[in-house]
Design an enzyme around this catalytic site. Structure first.
Site, PDB file in Angstrom:
ATOM      1  CG  HIS A  72      -2.154  -0.805   1.033  1.00  0.00           C
ATOM      2  ND1 HIS A  72      -3.290  -0.658   1.774  1.00  0.00           N
ATOM      3  CD2 HIS A  72      -2.433  -1.776   0.136  1.00  0.00           C
ATOM      4  CE1 HIS A  72      -4.211  -1.501   1.350  1.00  0.00           C
ATOM      5  NE2 HIS A  72      -3.714  -2.207   0.367  1.00  0.00           N
ATOM      6  CE1 TYR A 201      -5.843   3.602  11.125  1.00  0.00           C
ATOM      7  CE2 TYR A 201      -5.221   3.777   8.823  1.00  0.00           C
ATOM      8  CZ  TYR A 201      -5.030   3.228  10.076  1.00  0.00           C
ATOM      9  OH  TYR A 201      -4.012   2.316  10.284  1.00  0.00           O
ATOM     10  N   PRO A 294      -3.899   0.176  18.767  1.00  0.00           N
ATOM     11  CG  PRO A 294      -5.691  -1.203  18.204  1.00  0.00           C
ATOM     12  CD  PRO A 294      -5.064  -0.503  19.353  1.00  0.00           C
ATOM     13  CE  LYS A 298       4.214   3.477  13.346  1.00  0.00           C
ATOM     14  NZ  LYS A 298       4.417   2.890  12.058  1.00  0.00           N
ATOM     15  CE1 TYR A 390      -1.202   3.833   9.565  1.00  0.00           C
ATOM     16  CE2 TYR A 390      -0.036   2.824   7.723  1.00  0.00           C
ATOM     17  CZ  TYR A 390      -1.090   2.831   8.619  1.00  0.00           C
ATOM     18  OH  TYR A 390      -2.034   1.831   8.583  1.00  0.00           O
TER      19      TYR A 390
HETATM   20  P1  RFL Z   1       2.800 -11.559  21.248  1.00  0.00           P
HETATM   21  O1  RFL Z   1       2.402 -11.600  19.819  1.00  0.00           O
HETATM   22  O2  RFL Z   1       1.747 -11.339  22.262  1.00  0.00           O
HETATM   23  O3  RFL Z   1       3.578 -12.919  21.525  1.00  0.00           O
HETATM   24  C1  RFL Z   1       3.870 -13.349  22.828  1.00  0.00           C
HETATM   25  C2  RFL Z   1       3.887 -14.866  22.821  1.00  0.00           C
HETATM   26  O4  RFL Z   1       4.240 -15.321  24.124  1.00  0.00           O
HETATM   27  C3  RFL Z   1       3.366 -16.362  24.495  1.00  0.00           C
HETATM   28  N1  RFL Z   1       3.339 -16.465  25.962  1.00  0.00           N
HETATM   29  C4  RFL Z   1       4.075 -17.345  26.653  1.00  0.00           C
HETATM   30  N2  RFL Z   1       4.937 -18.293  26.261  1.00  0.00           N
HETATM   31  C5  RFL Z   1       5.521 -19.060  27.234  1.00  0.00           C
HETATM   32  N3  RFL Z   1       5.253 -18.894  28.560  1.00  0.00           N
HETATM   33  C6  RFL Z   1       4.409 -17.950  28.981  1.00  0.00           C
HETATM   34  N4  RFL Z   1       4.178 -17.813  30.287  1.00  0.00           N
HETATM   35  C7  RFL Z   1       3.793 -17.112  28.036  1.00  0.00           C
HETATM   36  N5  RFL Z   1       2.894 -16.109  28.096  1.00  0.00           N
HETATM   37  C8  RFL Z   1       2.643 -15.712  26.845  1.00  0.00           C
HETATM   38  C9  RFL Z   1       2.048 -15.981  23.867  1.00  0.00           C
HETATM   39  O5  RFL Z   1       1.167 -17.089  23.710  1.00  0.00           O
HETATM   40  C10 RFL Z   1       2.510 -15.424  22.534  1.00  0.00           C
HETATM   41  O6  RFL Z   1       2.616 -16.425  21.542  1.00  0.00           O
HETATM   42  O7  RFL Z   1       3.921 -10.451  21.511  1.00  0.00           O
HETATM   43  P2  RFL Z   1       5.106  -9.929  20.554  1.00  0.00           P
HETATM   44  O8  RFL Z   1       5.852 -11.070  19.952  1.00  0.00           O
HETATM   45  O9  RFL Z   1       5.814  -8.920  21.353  1.00  0.00           O
HETATM   46  O10 RFL Z   1       4.355  -9.212  19.332  1.00  0.00           O
HETATM   47  C11 RFL Z   1       3.586  -8.065  19.527  1.00  0.00           C
HETATM   48  C12 RFL Z   1       2.407  -8.039  18.552  1.00  0.00           C
HETATM   49  O11 RFL Z   1       1.701  -9.241  18.655  1.00  0.00           O
HETATM   50  C13 RFL Z   1       1.456  -6.851  18.827  1.00  0.00           C
HETATM   51  O12 RFL Z   1       2.170  -5.712  19.174  1.00  0.00           O
HETATM   52  C14 RFL Z   1       0.592  -6.541  17.579  1.00  0.00           C
HETATM   53  O13 RFL Z   1      -0.308  -7.565  17.296  1.00  0.00           O
HETATM   54  C15 RFL Z   1      -0.170  -5.241  17.789  1.00  0.00           C
HETATM   55  N6  RFL Z   1      -1.067  -4.907  16.682  1.00  0.00           N
HETATM   56  C16 RFL Z   1      -0.590  -4.365  15.502  1.00  0.00           C
HETATM   57  N7  RFL Z   1       0.733  -4.225  15.313  1.00  0.00           N
HETATM   58  C17 RFL Z   1       1.217  -3.776  14.114  1.00  0.00           C
HETATM   59  O14 RFL Z   1       2.436  -3.655  13.979  1.00  0.00           O
HETATM   60  N8  RFL Z   1       0.392  -3.459  13.061  1.00  0.00           N
HETATM   61  C18 RFL Z   1      -0.960  -3.571  13.163  1.00  0.00           C
HETATM   62  O15 RFL Z   1      -1.681  -3.347  12.193  1.00  0.00           O
HETATM   63  C19 RFL Z   1      -1.498  -4.018  14.426  1.00  0.00           C
HETATM   64  N9  RFL Z   1      -2.827  -4.172  14.600  1.00  0.00           N
HETATM   65  C20 RFL Z   1      -2.438  -5.115  16.824  1.00  0.00           C
HETATM   66  C21 RFL Z   1      -3.304  -4.727  15.748  1.00  0.00           C
HETATM   67  C22 RFL Z   1      -2.965  -5.723  17.949  1.00  0.00           C
HETATM   68  C23 RFL Z   1      -4.329  -5.914  18.063  1.00  0.00           C
HETATM   69  N10 RFL Z   1      -4.816  -6.545  19.222  1.00  0.00           N
HETATM   70  C24 RFL Z   1      -5.538  -7.768  19.159  1.00  0.00           C
HETATM   71  C25 RFL Z   1      -4.292  -6.161  20.502  1.00  0.00           C
HETATM   72  C26 RFL Z   1      -4.666  -4.908  15.847  1.00  0.00           C
HETATM   73  C27 RFL Z   1      -5.184  -5.466  17.015  1.00  0.00           C
HETATM   74  C28 RFL Z   1      -6.678  -5.584  17.115  1.00  0.00           C
HETATM   75  C1  PHB Z   2      -5.432  -4.483  10.532  1.00  0.00           C
HETATM   76  O1  PHB Z   2      -5.524  -4.666   9.305  1.00  0.00           O
HETATM   77  O2  PHB Z   2      -5.651  -5.379  11.349  1.00  0.00           O
HETATM   78  C2  PHB Z   2      -5.070  -3.131  11.041  1.00  0.00           C
HETATM   79  C3  PHB Z   2      -4.752  -2.137  10.146  1.00  0.00           C
HETATM   80  C4  PHB Z   2      -4.415  -0.874  10.624  1.00  0.00           C
HETATM   81  C5  PHB Z   2      -4.408  -0.632  11.979  1.00  0.00           C
HETATM   82  C6  PHB Z   2      -4.714  -1.636  12.882  1.00  0.00           C
HETATM   83  C7  PHB Z   2      -5.051  -2.889  12.409  1.00  0.00           C
HETATM   84  O3  PHB Z   2      -4.112   0.607  12.418  1.00  0.00           O
END
Ligand code: RFL
Ligand code: PHB
Length: 399
Positions: A72, A201, A294, A298, A390
């Site tokens: 994108h 957005y 989110p 980031k 971004y």
């Molecule tokens: P994670 O992905 O939470 O992974 C941690 C792992 O550790 C495991 N765990 C354990 N393992 C062993 N022993 C234990 N006691 C443990 N406790 C936990 C877990 O099961 C898991 O597998 O952390 P990590 O690796 O730091 O990654 C971070 C990302 O997952 C997170 O920041 C993103 O998903 C945030 N996020 C977004 N980030 C982006 O860069 N771009 C996006 O578009 C974006 N959109 C989002 C998001 C997060 C969202 N939610 C659900 C909070 C959209 C949403 C809705």
């Molecule tokens: C997504 O596609 O899940 C998504 C995209 C942009 C955001 C957060 C989540 O800012």
């Protein structure tokens, strides 16, 4: 058992770190408390910064992303019923990639398994010991129920916000910074055609809405809801109607493409940082040390940026006994973390409707948002600032 680096968590932080270390010739063992299927199916982030894309390619795991990811070159901001385009490519020379986090995770797991390197799922009772000594240890129960002990040189706490690693840091060592928001995101995944070539957005009188996608037949959309929102209170038709209501354009031509909703999830919005990200031989990375709302896309990108710096620090420490990269790790990565904390807080504050009883929820607050939105969509300088944040500042910008 013994390894050089014990990695807790097989999310993006843990898996990227394991691969980076492998390529530097460092052994690691990854311990994950969930099953493989659960980790691979967990729907989360969707936007990869250019820097994250580059790292995935450099570590040799970008092949499927190259084929299936969707580049994108810009995004859209919609408010007052008008749509405004922000052209990342023109403003910054950089782009982002739409490719689901769970796809990245799947690719990294497949690579690790193909390389026959240790990655243990479904472990439990993970505990850390002797963090201040030269041989820290992880004890845990493996998937078969047998107790295990793993001696390491360093331990990487990559276990996310709900992880256990940081609880083994003695009281008084960490400082926490926290901000919660008076709303949450209700995300859906649906089998529908995207309604736009770019993400939209949307700021509206009825609350924020985001239209995103995963492919040309799967969309990922979000609605701002109250923190205690129960998805069962809305039928699928009401959900689509609400997208149409919030995303309506002044010319009346926009209608969201509908389809079967395959997943519904509510996530809370929070900004949270702990410092420092190191305690002796325990290094924290990703969501284990910082959370962003989110809105700025980031979170995963920050996790990757952390472990790029961490892998270098660990490699130097293990290969030449030079701990300087680990000594500076926390300070170096926190500069990017705070930049992204600000950007995510700013995007969140600009785009969501605050409830009337919140200090930002009055008419003045609304005018501030609209003024900011008008500015950021008309001034090239303001637009470039949004775009630069971004797409992500270059990985070496903060070093
Ligand atoms: P994670 O992905 O939470 O992974 C941690 C792992 O550790 C495991 N765990 C354990 N393992 C062993 N022993 C234990 N006691 C443990 N406790 C936990 C877990 O099961 C898991 O597998 O952390 P990590 O690796 O730091 O990654 C971070 C990302 O997952 C997170 O920041 C993103 O998903 C945030 N996020 C977004 N980030 C982006 O860069 N771009 C996006 O578009 C974006 N959109 C989002 C998001 C997060 C969202 N939610 C659900 C909070 C959209 C949403 C809705
Ligand atoms: C997504 O596609 O899940 C998504 C995209 C942009 C955001 C957060 C989540 O800012």
């Amino acid at each position: 058992m013994r390894t050089q680096v014990g990695i807790i968590g097989a999310g993006p932080a843990g898996l990227f770190l394991a691969r980076l270390l492998q390529l530097a010739g460092i052994d690691s063992v990854v311990l994950e408390n969930r099953g493989r299927e659960y980790v691979e199916k967990r729907v989360r982030a969707g936007i990869l910064e250019q820097g994250t894309v580059d790292v995935l390619r450099e570590i040799g795991v970008g092949e499927r992303m190259n084929r299936e990811g969707i580049e994108h070159a810009g995004t859209q901001l919609r408010f007052d019923g008008e749509t405004h385009h922000i052209d990342f490519q023109e403003l910054t020379g950089r782009k982002v990639m739409v490719y689901g986090q769970q796809e990245v995770v799947k690719d990294l797991i497949a690579q690790r398994i193909a390389d026959d390197l240790p990655l243990h799922f479904s472990v439990s009772e993970v505990e850390l010991h002797d963090l201040a000594g030269t041989t820290p240890r992880i004890t845990y129960t493996d998937a078969d129920g047998s107790p295990q002990s793993l001696e390491c040189d360093y331990i990487a706490g990559c276990d996310g916000f709900h992880g256990v690693s940081r609880s083994f840091i003695p009281d008084g060592h960490l400082t926490a910074y926290d901000r919660t928001y008076p709303f949450a995101w209700f995300g859906i995944l649906a089998n529908a055609r995207p309604s736009s070539k770019e993400l939209i957005y949307t700021h509206s009188p009825h609350g924020f809405a985001l239209h995103s996608l995963r492919s040309d037949h799967v969309v990922r959309n979000y609605l701002q809801v109250s923190p205690g929102f129960d998805p069962a209170t809305m039928s699928d038709e009401q959900i689509w109607d609400e997208f149409d209501r919030r995303m309506a354009t002044a010319d009346g031509t926009f209608a969201i493409n509908r389809g079967e909703i395959t997943e519904k999830l509510v996530s809370t919005m929070r900004s949270w940082v702990i410092t420092p990200m190191r305690y002796e031989r325990l290094l924290l990375a990703g969501d284990a040390a910082h959370i962003v709302p989110p809105t700025g896309a980031k979170g995963m990108n920050l996790a990757v940026a952390d472990v790029v710096v961490l892998a270098e620090g660990i490699t130097r420490a293990l290969q030449s006994g030079d701990e300087s990269g680990l000594d500076s790790y926390s300070d170096v990565v926190l500069r990017r973390v705070w930049r992204c904390e600000h950007f995510s807080w700013w995007m969140t504050s600009m785009l969501h409707r605050f409830p009337p009883d919140h200090p930002e929820g009055d008419d003045f607050g609304l005018q501030m948002q609209l003024s900011q939105l008008r500015y950021v969509t008309t001034s090239e300088a303001a637009m470039r600032s949004l775009a630069e944040n971004y797409v992500g500042l270059p990985l070496d910008y903060f070093r």
